[in-house]
Design a protein around this motif. Structure first.
Motif, PDB file in Angstrom:
ATOM      1  N   ILE A 140       0.867  -1.179  -0.181  1.00  0.00           N
ATOM      2  CA  ILE A 140       0.078   0.247   0.200  1.00  0.00           C
ATOM      3  C   ILE A 140       0.838   1.317   0.027  1.00  0.00           C
ATOM      4  CG2 ILE A 140      -1.809   1.407   1.379  1.00  0.00           C
ATOM      5  CD1 ILE A 140      -2.733  -1.339   2.485  1.00  0.00           C
ATOM      6  N   ILE A 141       0.523   2.209  -0.860  1.00  0.00           N
ATOM      7  CA  ILE A 141       0.971   3.629  -0.792  1.00  0.00           C
ATOM      8  C   ILE A 141      -0.100   4.712  -0.793  1.00  0.00           C
ATOM      9  CG2 ILE A 141       3.250   2.875  -2.106  1.00  0.00           C
ATOM     10  CD1 ILE A 141       1.804   4.193  -4.622  1.00  0.00           C
ATOM     11  N   PRO A 142       0.266   5.743  -0.237  1.00  0.00           N
ATOM     12  CA  PRO A 142      -0.847   6.945  -0.328  1.00  0.00           C
ATOM     13  C   PRO A 142      -1.374   7.200  -1.588  1.00  0.00           C
ATOM     14  CG  PRO A 142       1.198   7.225   1.130  1.00  0.00           C
ATOM     15  CD  PRO A 142       1.721   6.267   0.465  1.00  0.00           C
ATOM     16  N   ASP A 143      -2.279   7.541  -1.750  1.00  0.00           N
ATOM     17  CA  ASP A 143      -3.043   8.049  -3.055  1.00  0.00           C
ATOM     18  C   ASP A 143      -2.106   8.953  -3.638  1.00  0.00           C
ATOM     19  OD1 ASP A 143      -4.808   6.242  -2.172  1.00  0.00           O
ATOM     20  OD2 ASP A 143      -6.502   7.636  -2.426  1.00  0.00           O
ATOM     21  N   GLU A 144      -1.932  10.079  -3.000  1.00  0.00           N
ATOM     22  CA  GLU A 144      -1.104  11.253  -3.583  1.00  0.00           C
ATOM     23  C   GLU A 144       0.441  10.753  -4.050  1.00  0.00           C
ATOM     24  OE1 GLU A 144      -0.613  11.452   0.957  1.00  0.00           O
ATOM     25  OE2 GLU A 144      -2.249  11.061  -0.510  1.00  0.00           O
ATOM     26  N   GLN A 145       0.957   9.565  -3.758  1.00  0.00           N
ATOM     27  CA  GLN A 145       2.344   9.006  -4.100  1.00  0.00           C
ATOM     28  C   GLN A 145       2.235   8.641  -5.599  1.00  0.00           C
ATOM     29  OE1 GLN A 145       4.207   7.198  -0.889  1.00  0.00           O
ATOM     30  NE2 GLN A 145       5.588   6.090  -2.388  1.00  0.00           N
ATOM     31  N   PHE A 146       1.150   8.388  -6.019  1.00  0.00           N
ATOM     32  CA  PHE A 146       1.162   7.951  -7.500  1.00  0.00           C
ATOM     33  C   PHE A 146       0.354   8.732  -8.407  1.00  0.00           C
ATOM     34  CE2 PHE A 146       0.625   4.991 -11.076  1.00  0.00           C
ATOM     35  CZ  PHE A 146       1.765   4.628 -11.448  1.00  0.00           C
ATOM     36  N   ASP A 201      13.745   5.122  -8.577  1.00  0.00           N
ATOM     37  CA  ASP A 201      15.011   4.618  -8.279  1.00  0.00           C
ATOM     38  C   ASP A 201      15.701   3.723  -8.947  1.00  0.00           C
ATOM     39  OD1 ASP A 201      14.596   6.557  -6.324  1.00  0.00           O
ATOM     40  OD2 ASP A 201      13.932   5.254  -4.918  1.00  0.00           O
ATOM     41  N   GLY A 202      15.696   3.725 -10.380  1.00  0.00           N
ATOM     42  CA  GLY A 202      16.274   2.661 -11.169  1.00  0.00           C
ATOM     43  C   GLY A 202      15.612   1.198 -11.119  1.00  0.00           C
ATOM     44  N   GLU A 203      14.396   1.216 -10.404  1.00  0.00           N
ATOM     45  CA  GLU A 203      13.898  -0.059 -10.338  1.00  0.00           C
ATOM     46  C   GLU A 203      12.605  -0.283 -11.007  1.00  0.00           C
ATOM     47  OE1 GLU A 203      15.226  -2.702  -8.443  1.00  0.00           O
ATOM     48  OE2 GLU A 203      16.939  -1.735  -7.649  1.00  0.00           O
ATOM     49  N   LYS A 204      12.499  -1.379 -11.541  1.00  0.00           N
ATOM     50  CA  LYS A 204      11.309  -1.736 -12.469  1.00  0.00           C
ATOM     51  C   LYS A 204      10.022  -1.974 -11.178  1.00  0.00           C
ATOM     52  CE  LYS A 204      14.114  -3.880 -16.051  1.00  0.00           C
ATOM     53  NZ  LYS A 204      14.250  -5.246 -16.533  1.00  0.00           N
ATOM     54  N   ARG A 205       8.849  -1.343 -11.457  1.00  0.00           N
ATOM     55  CA  ARG A 205       7.700  -1.514 -10.665  1.00  0.00           C
ATOM     56  C   ARG A 205       6.426  -1.658 -11.482  1.00  0.00           C
ATOM     57  NH1 ARG A 205       9.885  -0.549  -5.587  1.00  0.00           N
ATOM     58  NH2 ARG A 205       7.965  -0.273  -4.581  1.00  0.00           N
ATOM     59  N   TRP A 206       5.495  -1.825 -10.850  1.00  0.00           N
ATOM     60  CA  TRP A 206       3.904  -1.668 -11.441  1.00  0.00           C
ATOM     61  C   TRP A 206       3.174  -1.455 -10.288  1.00  0.00           C
ATOM     62  CZ3 TRP A 206       7.957  -5.170 -12.314  1.00  0.00           C
ATOM     63  CH2 TRP A 206       8.118  -5.495 -13.588  1.00  0.00           C
ATOM     64  N   HIS A 207       2.081  -0.574 -10.678  1.00  0.00           N
ATOM     65  CA  HIS A 207       1.119  -0.048  -9.660  1.00  0.00           C
ATOM     66  C   HIS A 207      -0.225  -0.662 -10.459  1.00  0.00           C
ATOM     67  CE1 HIS A 207      -0.656   2.499  -6.923  1.00  0.00           C
ATOM     68  NE2 HIS A 207      -1.756   2.734  -7.646  1.00  0.00           N
ATOM     69  N   ILE A 208      -1.034  -1.277  -9.498  1.00  0.00           N
ATOM     70  CA  ILE A 208      -2.375  -1.979  -9.857  1.00  0.00           C
ATOM     71  C   ILE A 208      -3.331  -1.273  -9.242  1.00  0.00           C
ATOM     72  CG2 ILE A 208      -1.505  -4.313 -10.171  1.00  0.00           C
ATOM     73  CD1 ILE A 208      -2.196  -5.152  -7.474  1.00  0.00           C
ATOM     74  N   TYR A 209      -4.319  -0.840  -9.883  1.00  0.00           N
ATOM     75  CA  TYR A 209      -5.695  -0.166  -9.681  1.00  0.00           C
ATOM     76  C   TYR A 209      -6.896  -0.960 -10.137  1.00  0.00           C
ATOM     77  CZ  TYR A 209      -8.932   3.699  -9.135  1.00  0.00           C
ATOM     78  OH  TYR A 209     -10.013   4.510  -8.687  1.00  0.00           O
ATOM     79  N   GLN A 210      -7.921  -0.961  -9.333  1.00  0.00           N
ATOM     80  CA  GLN A 210      -9.167  -1.669  -9.848  1.00  0.00           C
ATOM     81  C   GLN A 210     -10.381  -0.881  -9.703  1.00  0.00           C
ATOM     82  OE1 GLN A 210     -12.255  -3.438  -8.257  1.00  0.00           O
ATOM     83  NE2 GLN A 210     -11.582  -2.043  -6.410  1.00  0.00           N
ATOM     84  N   HIS A 211     -11.506  -1.302 -10.496  1.00  0.00           N
ATOM     85  CA  HIS A 211     -13.003  -0.839 -10.134  1.00  0.00           C
ATOM     86  C   HIS A 211     -13.883  -1.969 -10.620  1.00  0.00           C
ATOM     87  CE1 HIS A 211     -15.785   2.602 -10.148  1.00  0.00           C
ATOM     88  NE2 HIS A 211     -16.423   1.861 -10.718  1.00  0.00           N
ATOM     89  N   PHE A 267       3.932 -14.178 -11.636  1.00  0.00           N
ATOM     90  CA  PHE A 267       4.376 -12.942 -11.844  1.00  0.00           C
ATOM     91  C   PHE A 267       3.760 -12.108 -10.675  1.00  0.00           C
ATOM     92  CE2 PHE A 267       4.906  -8.543 -13.245  1.00  0.00           C
ATOM     93  CZ  PHE A 267       6.363  -8.553 -13.340  1.00  0.00           C
ATOM     94  N   LEU A 268       2.650 -12.090 -10.415  1.00  0.00           N
ATOM     95  CA  LEU A 268       1.801 -11.252  -9.637  1.00  0.00           C
ATOM     96  C   LEU A 268       2.355 -11.733  -8.175  1.00  0.00           C
ATOM     97  CD1 LEU A 268      -0.434  -9.284  -8.891  1.00  0.00           C
ATOM     98  CD2 LEU A 268      -2.187 -11.055  -8.860  1.00  0.00           C
ATOM     99  N   GLN A 269       2.214 -13.019  -7.958  1.00  0.00           N
ATOM    100  CA  GLN A 269       2.721 -13.292  -6.504  1.00  0.00           C
ATOM    101  C   GLN A 269       3.991 -12.836  -5.986  1.00  0.00           C
ATOM    102  OE1 GLN A 269       3.321 -17.589  -5.971  1.00  0.00           O
ATOM    103  NE2 GLN A 269       1.960 -17.675  -4.570  1.00  0.00           N
ATOM    104  N   SER A 270       4.773 -13.051  -7.123  1.00  0.00           N
ATOM    105  CA  SER A 270       6.332 -12.786  -6.961  1.00  0.00           C
ATOM    106  C   SER A 270       6.564 -11.190  -6.741  1.00  0.00           C
ATOM    107  CB  SER A 270       7.202 -13.312  -7.977  1.00  0.00           C
ATOM    108  OG  SER A 270       7.148 -14.615  -8.115  1.00  0.00           O
ATOM    109  N   SER A 271       5.808 -10.472  -7.369  1.00  0.00           N
ATOM    110  CA  SER A 271       6.089  -9.062  -7.291  1.00  0.00           C
ATOM    111  C   SER A 271       5.526  -8.255  -6.132  1.00  0.00           C
ATOM    112  CB  SER A 271       5.170  -8.376  -8.513  1.00  0.00           C
ATOM    113  OG  SER A 271       5.642  -8.771  -9.755  1.00  0.00           O
ATOM    114  N   LEU A 295       5.490  -4.342  -6.350  1.00  0.00           N
ATOM    115  CA  LEU A 295       4.221  -3.890  -7.012  1.00  0.00           C
ATOM    116  C   LEU A 295       3.603  -3.126  -5.762  1.00  0.00           C
ATOM    117  CD1 LEU A 295       1.616  -6.277  -8.530  1.00  0.00           C
ATOM    118  CD2 LEU A 295       1.033  -4.730  -6.852  1.00  0.00           C
ATOM    119  N   THR A 296       2.755  -1.951  -6.316  1.00  0.00           N
ATOM    120  CA  THR A 296       2.318  -1.032  -5.407  1.00  0.00           C
ATOM    121  C   THR A 296       0.857  -1.015  -5.770  1.00  0.00           C
ATOM    122  OG1 THR A 296       2.805   1.040  -6.899  1.00  0.00           O
ATOM    123  CG2 THR A 296       4.403   0.491  -5.000  1.00  0.00           C
TER     124      THR A 296
END
Length: 628
Positions: A378-384, A415-425, A527-531, A537-538
């Motif tokens: 979890i990250i704050p809404d304003e962070q992404f 910071d040079g790292e590969k990341r993925w952010h997930i959102y849903q509706h 991949f989802l599990q590992s991330s 993953l955020t």
């Protein structure tokens, strides 16, 4: 005051060391503040959540007198409750038990913090500690104090002691009634007891002259409706799965001036309960120190910080603070070690972690993810900010009572790292349940509240079915409003609905039917599990997504793994949709990904980007472009 945000760093001690608190140290020498300082100075072992609570206390002492902080810490009240506690007999020995520092902190936090009218600041409170730490004794003291002292001059006041069933309610009530009987015989309280004429009955204690009553009412009976409790204490609330009856207690207290609702429990195997949600909410409020959210909600949670500490007895004080008592340490550590070892041998170590280390976790051995990994993402809404980004979309259409879920996966670099952010509706049907109210109870999710937060839409269909036109329209408007660049749209091959047909006819998005079989899903599932486990993953603090991730179970065959659920009402639609999106999103940063092919880059540009590139190629100056 300086803005302090601990949601990412979690460095409570580091933030504390930056404060200038010499005036606090000299002015506040009460037992509660002593404990807070002892924890933050490193003399008292405590977990992250208790370091947060202690930090909150110190920061709030600094805030006193500010216009936006209408509370004071009353040293006289702090002294009064501790003097009262020193007179209360332990029901096992018949003699008062000297409270330890952590127990004195509980009492002073509950009683000494007041609003500007003299009422208790904390109208709601969580007190959570491992099993066998004497929390029932503490709550009996609190109830006796509220009933005998705080009700002076008042009439017709109701007080509540409760637990999940009759047997456990009687245990807490037995502590309270026995304590009151003993106090009534003491020299100090004899006159008071005679004046109010205490009548101790099987399920209530009555002050005859004032008609103030302590009532023992179990959660099973749920007969809270007609009462306005001054103090309400509910034990083992971690097993309660619905807010319905809890809401009756809280709503009945709205007009009570000196109200307080105290929830006490250890962790339980099922994290999908209001008690755990409230712990998370209070934690976030304490981490976001500058926001002043939940100023009237207290969270005192003694718990381990990680499952690794299961085999580190030297850390168990975090959840078992009675280990700090020399006279009990050897016996208690021996009992805890025996319990851990026997549970480990029998394959039920989760029971020890739940009850004896006070940790929430997934009990099932085939759980897709651990709760700690889910929460850490979890990250704050304003962070992404999702606007203007490339996105991979997954779509899971509802069957029968299931929800329809749309998942969005945003790849990004940090910071040079590969990341993925997930959102849903999600779109919520209620036809099978009969009403949206019944649907909420069935699924254990407050959909109407989450709809207000933007995480779902309760279907507009008059019969409670999924409205395909509404789904299609929402997807198109969401993508357009946020100027998203759709790289991929994956959907269940069985979910070729009218919404999919409309997207095929009215968009240029690359749509693909993802077959729901292990050979197709094993890689994105893993991949989802590992991330999530690795922290790449955020996500936002979305309860629908969280419950789906918690509910997901691993199904394995000779080819690989898929996710499934234990029963129909445990929703995992969001996980299915995320996996459909991850079918291509997991390759985003690879050289062979279409988005990294310079010959196809044009396909993934927005219309504005395409126009800009063409005009630049034609040699038209950017100033002209900007001026239209």
């Amino acid at each position: 005051m300086t803005k302090i945000d601990l949601t990412v760093s979690h460095d409570v001690v580091g933030a504390f060391e930056q404060l200038n608190i010499e005036d606090i140290r000299s002015k506040y020498t009460d037992e509660g503040t002593k404990y807070a300082l002892s924890v933050l100075d490193g003399y008292e072992q405590a977990g992250y959540l208790m370091r947060l609570a202690c930090f909150r206390h110190i920061r709030d002492l600094q805030r006193q007198g500010q216009d936006d902080f209408p509370f004071v810490y009353d040293l006289k009240k702090a002294d009064q409750i501790l003097k009262f506690a020193a007179l209360c007999p332990n029901v096992d020995t018949g003699e008062p038990t000297e409270l330890m520092a952590w127990q004195r902190f509980i009492m002073t936090q509950l009683i000494a913090w007041r609003d500007l009218n003299g009422g208790k600041r904390f109208s709601r409170a969580i007190v959570s500690v491992a099993r066998g730490q004497g929390k029932t004794y503490l709550m009996a003291i609190l109830m006796a104090y509220s009933f005998l002292i705080e009700s002076l001059g008042l009439e017709n006041q109701d007080f509540l002691v409760s637990s999940i069933n009759y047997k456990q309610t009687k245990k807490l009530f037995g502590y309270v009634s026995t304590m009151l009987k003993s106090l009534a015989k003491s020299k100090l309280f004899k006159g008071l007891a005679e004046n109010v004429e205490l009548a101790v009955q099987s399920d209530q204690v009555i002050m005859k002259k004032t008609n103030n009553v302590i009532r023992a009412i179990s959660y099973e009976s749920g007969q809270y409706d007609s009462y306005h409790f001054t103090t309400a204490i509910v034990d083992e609330i971690g097993e309660i799965t619905s807010r319905e009856r809890i809401s009756k207690i809280v709503s009945g207290q709205v007009k009570v001036k000196n109200r307080q609702f105290v929830q006490i429990s250890t962790a339980y195997p099922n994290p999908n309960v209001p008690f755990h949600d409230d712990q998370r909410m209070v934690q976030q409020a304490m981490e976001q120190d500058w926001k002043r959210d939940a100023d009237t909600y207290l969270g005192l949670i003694w718990a381990q910080d990680s499952l690794e500490e299961t085999f580190q007895p030297e850390t168990w004080n975090k959840s078992n603070p009675l280990l700090g008592l020399d006279s009990q340490r050897d016996n208690l550590i021996s009992g805890l070690t025996d319990k851990r070892d026997s549970d480990a041998l029998s394959g039920t170590i989760s029971d020890f972690q739940n009850k004896n280390l006070n940790m929430w976790l997934q009990e099932s051995t085939n759980a897709f993810l651990k709760l700690a990994d889910i929460e850490r993402s979890i990250i704050p809404d304003e962070q992404f900010n999702i606007d203007g980004r490339q996105v991979y979309i997954g779509f899971d259409y509802s069957m029968f009572s299931d929800n329809t879920a749309i998942a969005f996966v945003f790849p990004y670099m940090q910071d040079g790292e590969k990341r993925w952010h997930i959102y849903q509706h999600s779109f919520i049907p209620w036809e099978k349940a009969g009403s949206i109210e019944a649907k909420e109870k069935q699924d254990g999710i407050e959909y109407r509240h989450l709809e207000a937060l933007g995480y779902c839409t309760v279907t507009s269909h008059p019969q409670g079915l999924i409205n395909d036109d509404q789904v299609y329209q929402w997807i198109r408007e969401f993508v357009e409003d946020h100027e998203l660049k759709v790289v991929f749209f994956g959907y269940d091959a069985w979910g070729a609905t009218a919404a999919i047909k409309q997207l095929e006819n009215n968009s240029s998005w690359p749509l693909l039917a993802v077959r729901q079989r292990t050979s197709e899903l094993k890689d994105p599932t893993k991949f989802l599990q590992s991330s999530l486990v690795e922290g790449s993953l955020t996500r936002f603090d979305d309860k629908i997504m969280e419950k789906a991730l918690v509910n997901a179970r691993v199904v394995e065959d000779k080819i690989g793994i898929q996710v499934d659920k234990a029963k129909a009402t445990l929703k995992i639609d969001v996980v299915d949709a995320i996996i459909d999106a991850m079918y291509q999103a997991m390759f985003h940063f690879e050289s062979y990904s279409p988005v990294n092919d310079p010959n196809k880059a044009y396909d993934y540009m927005s219309d504005d980007e395409k126009n800009k590139q063409l005009l630049e190629q034609w040699g038209i100056p950017e100033e002209f472009l900007n001026n239209g």
